[in-house]
Design a protein around this motif. Structure first.
Motif, PDB file in Angstrom:
ATOM      1  N   GLN A   1       0.813  12.765  -2.985  1.00  0.00           N
ATOM      2  CA  GLN A   1       1.799  13.623  -3.625  1.00  0.00           C
ATOM      3  C   GLN A   1       2.660  14.382  -2.611  1.00  0.00           C
ATOM      4  OE1 GLN A   1       0.483  17.002  -6.187  1.00  0.00           O
ATOM      5  NE2 GLN A   1       0.931  15.523  -7.809  1.00  0.00           N
ATOM      6  N   ALA A   2       2.036  14.803  -1.524  1.00  0.00           N
ATOM      7  CA  ALA A   2       2.766  15.581  -0.520  1.00  0.00           C
ATOM      8  C   ALA A   2       3.816  14.739   0.208  1.00  0.00           C
ATOM      9  CB  ALA A   2       1.789  16.165   0.492  1.00  0.00           C
ATOM     10  N   HIS A   3       3.766  13.415   0.040  1.00  0.00           N
ATOM     11  CA  HIS A   3       4.676  12.563   0.813  1.00  0.00           C
ATOM     12  C   HIS A   3       5.665  11.774  -0.035  1.00  0.00           C
ATOM     13  CE1 HIS A   3       1.645  13.522   3.850  1.00  0.00           C
ATOM     14  NE2 HIS A   3       2.659  13.416   4.685  1.00  0.00           N
ATOM     15  N   VAL A   4       5.684  12.036  -1.330  1.00  0.00           N
ATOM     16  CA  VAL A   4       6.605  11.301  -2.199  1.00  0.00           C
ATOM     17  C   VAL A   4       8.016  11.861  -2.054  1.00  0.00           C
ATOM     18  CG1 VAL A   4       7.237  10.792  -4.591  1.00  0.00           C
ATOM     19  CG2 VAL A   4       4.845  10.639  -3.874  1.00  0.00           C
ATOM     20  N   VAL A   5       8.930  11.010  -1.608  1.00  0.00           N
ATOM     21  CA  VAL A   5      10.338  11.396  -1.490  1.00  0.00           C
ATOM     22  C   VAL A   5      11.045  11.130  -2.810  1.00  0.00           C
ATOM     23  CG1 VAL A   5      12.526  10.794  -0.358  1.00  0.00           C
ATOM     24  CG2 VAL A   5      10.411  10.939   0.986  1.00  0.00           C
ATOM     25  N   ARG A   6      10.651  10.022  -3.439  1.00  0.00           N
ATOM     26  CA  ARG A   6      11.306   9.594  -4.673  1.00  0.00           C
ATOM     27  C   ARG A   6      10.339   8.723  -5.450  1.00  0.00           C
ATOM     28  NH1 ARG A   6      16.386   8.188  -6.552  1.00  0.00           N
ATOM     29  NH2 ARG A   6      16.289   6.401  -7.955  1.00  0.00           N
ATOM     30  N   GLU A   7      10.348   8.887  -6.743  1.00  0.00           N
ATOM     31  CA  GLU A   7       9.461   8.066  -7.560  1.00  0.00           C
ATOM     32  C   GLU A   7      10.291   7.218  -8.518  1.00  0.00           C
ATOM     33  OE1 GLU A   7       6.341  10.541  -8.841  1.00  0.00           O
ATOM     34  OE2 GLU A   7       4.888   8.897  -8.797  1.00  0.00           O
ATOM     35  N   GLN A   8       9.948   5.933  -8.624  1.00  0.00           N
ATOM     36  CA  GLN A   8      10.666   5.059  -9.544  1.00  0.00           C
ATOM     37  C   GLN A   8       9.945   5.049 -10.892  1.00  0.00           C
ATOM     38  OE1 GLN A   8      13.450   4.160  -7.248  1.00  0.00           O
ATOM     39  NE2 GLN A   8      13.126   2.072  -7.930  1.00  0.00           N
ATOM     40  N   ASP A   9      10.626   4.587 -11.899  1.00  0.00           N
ATOM     41  CA  ASP A   9      10.024   4.519 -13.232  1.00  0.00           C
ATOM     42  C   ASP A   9       8.802   3.617 -13.267  1.00  0.00           C
ATOM     43  OD1 ASP A   9      11.998   6.170 -14.076  1.00  0.00           O
ATOM     44  OD2 ASP A   9      13.285   4.563 -14.875  1.00  0.00           O
ATOM     45  N   ASP A  10       8.823   2.570 -12.425  1.00  0.00           N
ATOM     46  CA  ASP A  10       7.705   1.614 -12.458  1.00  0.00           C
ATOM     47  C   ASP A  10       6.485   2.100 -11.661  1.00  0.00           C
ATOM     48  OD1 ASP A  10       8.506   1.397  -9.855  1.00  0.00           O
ATOM     49  OD2 ASP A  10       9.274  -0.638 -10.007  1.00  0.00           O
ATOM     50  N   GLY A  11       6.541   3.333 -11.168  1.00  0.00           N
ATOM     51  CA  GLY A  11       5.377   3.880 -10.462  1.00  0.00           C
ATOM     52  C   GLY A  11       5.443   3.716  -8.955  1.00  0.00           C
ATOM     53  N   ASN A  12       6.346   2.869  -8.470  1.00  0.00           N
ATOM     54  CA  ASN A  12       6.491   2.755  -7.017  1.00  0.00           C
ATOM     55  C   ASN A  12       7.153   4.021  -6.467  1.00  0.00           C
ATOM     56  OD1 ASN A  12       5.579   0.080  -6.004  1.00  0.00           O
ATOM     57  ND2 ASN A  12       6.915  -0.625  -7.649  1.00  0.00           N
ATOM     58  N   ALA A  13       6.735   4.386  -5.281  1.00  0.00           N
ATOM     59  CA  ALA A  13       7.279   5.610  -4.689  1.00  0.00           C
ATOM     60  C   ALA A  13       7.790   5.330  -3.292  1.00  0.00           C
ATOM     61  CB  ALA A  13       6.216   6.691  -4.651  1.00  0.00           C
ATOM     62  N   LEU A  14       8.808   6.078  -2.916  1.00  0.00           N
ATOM     63  CA  LEU A  14       9.276   6.062  -1.539  1.00  0.00           C
ATOM     64  C   LEU A  14       8.474   7.147  -0.823  1.00  0.00           C
ATOM     65  CD1 LEU A  14      11.368   4.714   0.302  1.00  0.00           C
ATOM     66  CD2 LEU A  14      12.939   6.577  -0.260  1.00  0.00           C
ATOM     67  N   LEU A  15       7.648   6.706   0.121  1.00  0.00           N
ATOM     68  CA  LEU A  15       6.682   7.603   0.757  1.00  0.00           C
ATOM     69  C   LEU A  15       7.150   7.939   2.176  1.00  0.00           C
ATOM     70  CD1 LEU A  15       4.032   8.419  -0.645  1.00  0.00           C
ATOM     71  CD2 LEU A  15       2.852   6.761   0.810  1.00  0.00           C
ATOM     72  N   TYR A  16       7.131   9.208   2.515  1.00  0.00           N
ATOM     73  CA  TYR A  16       7.571   9.642   3.849  1.00  0.00           C
ATOM     74  C   TYR A  16       6.452   9.420   4.867  1.00  0.00           C
ATOM     75  CZ  TYR A  16       9.943  12.345   7.439  1.00  0.00           C
ATOM     76  OH  TYR A  16      10.579  12.725   8.592  1.00  0.00           O
ATOM     77  N   ILE A  17       6.814   8.923   6.034  1.00  0.00           N
ATOM     78  CA  ILE A  17       5.833   8.636   7.083  1.00  0.00           C
ATOM     79  C   ILE A  17       5.982   9.642   8.232  1.00  0.00           C
ATOM     80  CG2 ILE A  17       4.980   6.900   8.704  1.00  0.00           C
ATOM     81  CD1 ILE A  17       4.617   6.222   5.647  1.00  0.00           C
TER      82      ILE A  17
END
Lengths: 469, 211
Positions: free
Chosen positions: A12-28
């Motif tokens: 949760q702390a690294h989610v930049v953006r969440e798509q409707d299908d559950g995929n997330a853009l995760l910050y590294i």
């Protein structure tokens, strides 16, 4: 609302953006780079005219191809040399932090990350290497990626990810003498299988895991991938915080205290729900030895090579027959009667100072057995090597007839000159016993450093506890 | 990246579980700094009787006639039929590059290791997960009729056997869409550059020790 798992919190702390299908853009937060899986990624950046998004998030080091002896002479194999030189020119061109082969801080990428404080609790850590799960021992979300994703992280600092399911592997109770973190993780893989963790992020917990040092927890998380899980992790406790304190890239002073306060929350809530829970009784775990060509093919030191004819599942039985043929073993052979030709103590699984101490404790005052052609110790980093030498461990190994080498991945995967010849049998503290892994036709038995050392002095597999005292 | 819509081809049966990426492409070939040229060394230890080295000429090496990809018509296969946990072990994308370079467009198995599964989509190689009994059925059909041409349809999410069963497979829409269109991941992600910067600004406040 039910509580969150450690994995939920890190995610949760690294989610930049969440798509409707559950995929997330995760910050590294941290990107570790080595020479084998990065050249095509840098080439891709160059072709597209892109720059690294955050150059200061990268730490690069050559480890897979580096020689472990005569390092002053450079790399003899021209193909290996080109790969290491390619990394050198890429880090120079893109302005990335880099420890060259001659630097005291050079070593296996998964050893130097924690050692330098480059990997910290609460981080997302990636590397083009499946054993990136190691860093989860610090309470980080760490996982291996392919080269296309290496390029993606370099260019965007992010990755598209689907959230994994959560698994808790709880190991309760006290470990018997001679039983180490390596035996715990091999026993876990033996239980759930090499595909058991596919699609999961595994948290390792329970009193036996908490009793391990942070180095021991790294050994456990390192092999999460051998159970099929990309990420393994252990909750933060005071041991974690003391481990990272004072490391070169760790914050200090007031910033450290602020960070530590946040890190103490990196535990699964008491009411957190896991998709799967697996429980092991620590007292039942024996020192482990793998007998086959998959890390799930493992038994206790008092056990025997199993019989494929007694396996009900035909695909599995076939796999066992293939493995026995490759390994040159017969069903029913006592593990104690298996005699290795070589012993390898090293790899990102078991090359930290505590591993070398455990092996040295068994070897001290003894000699390598006659049938052992080579016993080699390859420290995980230049700093581990320096520390071991300050403690006199190198003398113990050398006096016993072992070789004391320079740091690198070495015979874990035999990309450098260290490898098995066809048919040679090796007691190895590494992580994979796949066909050909340590050299074409080579036969690998995965064991702990203490057991590898015991096998070297006894000439056959033996419970290290039998040699103590 | 090459797009994938429908593919029809010969399926080669590789009848063993837990095929690891060390087996798909052994370590010595990982020294290459290129993305191409791995096909002749796909499954190298199983395919050849002599040891191989990078940049060596493979034409003189003795082939293992027992290995399925050395047998006709499977040496022309473009679909690989495999068992559970295919692609386990190392994260090396070279494994996908080797399969692609050999000529494979799809791999069908009951399960895949996560990193291999992920890497496949980045290179236009479609990993298809079918039920264990469906994979069994495909192995049976292919052994009865080698050279059988199987259709893998990403649009319809179906595997079709001529005159035989049609198997449906699931795949998340995000991956399916990208593969159907052959989209460049990085360019798409960079459309969210502002969100990434906003995230960084927030983290600089909340957890400055990370930035």
């Amino acid at each position: 609302m039910t509580g969150q798992t450690l994995y939920d919190k890190l995610w949760q702390a690294h989610v930049v953006r969440e798509q409707d299908d559950g995929n997330a853009l995760l910050y590294i937060d941290r990107h570790l780079v080595h020479e084998v899986t990065s050249p095509q990624a840098f080439e891709g950046l160059r072709l597209a005219g892109r720059q690294p998004w955050r150059a200061d998030s990268v730490l690069a080091v050559p480890d897979h191809n580096v020689p472990t002896e005569n390092r002053g002479a450079g790399i003899a194999d021209p193909v290996s040399r080109v790969q290491v030189e390619t990394l050198e020119s890429n880090v120079a061109a893109f302005g990335l932090k880099f420890f060259p082969m001659q630097d005291l801080r050079q070593g296996i990428v998964h050893v130097i990350g924690p050692e330098q404080g480059a990997t910290l609790p609460g981080m997302t850590v990636v590397c083009g290497d499946s054993h990136t799960s190691t860093h989860g021992a610090l309470g980080a979300l760490a996982f291996g990626i392919g080269t296309s994703e290496v390029e993606h992280v370099l260019a965007t600092q992010c990755l598209w990810q689907g959230k994994s399911r959560s698994m808790l592997v709880r190991v309760e109770g006290g470990l018997r003498p001679g039983v180490t973190a390596k035996d715990v993780v091999l026993a876990i893989i033996g239980r759930i299988g090499t595909a058991g963790g596919n699609g999961y992020a595994i948290e390792f917990g329970g009193s036996a895991i908490r009793s391990l040092s942070v180095e021991g927890r790294m050994t456990v998380c390192n092999m999460a991938i051998e159970a099929g899980a990309r990420a393994g992790m252990v909750a933060v406790d005071e041991k974690t915080i003391e481990y990272v304190r004072g490391r070169p890239q760790c914050p200090s002073g007031e910033m450290f205290e602020r960070a530590a306060a946040a890190w103490r929350d990196l535990v699964s809530d008491p009411d957190a729900r896991f998709d799967r829970v697996v429980e092991l009784d620590a007292a039942q775990i024996e020192p482990q030895v793998s007998w086959g060509t998959s890390p799930e093919m493992v038994v206790g030191i008092t056990g025997q090579v199993p019989d494929p004819d007694k396996e009900a599942d035909p695909v599995r039985a076939d796999g066992m027959r293939n493995a026995l043929r490759y390994m040159g073993l017969t069903a029913g052979t006592a593990i104690r009667d298996i005699r290795p030709d070589k012993v390898f103590i090293g790899s990102c699984t078991n090359s930290r100072i505590e591993d070398l101490r455990a092996a040295a404790a068994v070897v001290r005052g003894r000699r390598k057995a006659e049938n052992i052609q080579l016993a080699m110790v390859v420290p995980g980093s230049g700093l581990v090597k320096q520390q071991a030498e300050a403690e006199g461990l190198d003398r113990i190994f050398l006096d016993a007839g072992f070789e004391w080498r320079e740091p690198g991945c070495s015979m874990c995967l035999a990309m450098n000159a260290d490898r098995l010849e066809p048919g040679e049998r090796c007691a190895s503290t590494s992580n994979r016993n796949f066909e050909g892994r340590q050299g074409q036709g080579g036969r690998t038995h995965l064991v702990s450093p203490a057991l590898a050392a015991a096998a070297a002095v006894a000439g056959h597999f033996i419970d290290p506890a039998e040699l103590e005292g | 990246m090459q797009a994938f819509t429908v593919h029809e081809g010969i399926a080669a049966p590789l009848d063993r579980a837990n095929v690891d990426t060390d087996a798909i492409i052994p370590k010595q070939y990982l020294k290459s700094v290129k993305r191409t040229g791995f096909g002749p060394n796909a499954f190298d230890d199983w395919r050849y009787l002599d040891p191989g080295e990078p940049d060596a000429d493979n034409s003189w090496r003795r082939k293992n006639s027992d290995f399925v990809l050395n047998q006709s018509p499977f040496d022309r296969a473009t679909i690989l039929l495999a068992r559970k946990n295919f692609g386990c072990g190392s994260s090396r994308e070279h494994a996908v590059w080797a399969l692609d370079d050999f000529g494979f467009r799809a791999v069908i198995a009951p399960s895949f290791a996560d990193i291999f599964f992920n890497n496949s989509f980045k290179n236009g190689l479609l990993p298809v997960v079918l039920k264990e009994e469906e994979v069994d059925e495909l192995f049976r059909r292919v052994s009865q009729e080698p050279g059988l041409r199987i259709q893998v349809d990403l649009q319809a999410k179906e595997v079709r056997v001529p005159g035989g069963p049609v198997f449906h497979f699931e795949l998340d829409e995000y991956r399916r869409h990208r593969l159907l269109e052959g989209l460049d991941d990085i360019a798409l992600t960079l459309q969210h550059a502002q969100e990434i910067r906003a995230y960084e600004a927030r983290r600089r406040e909340e957890a400055p020790w990370l930035m």
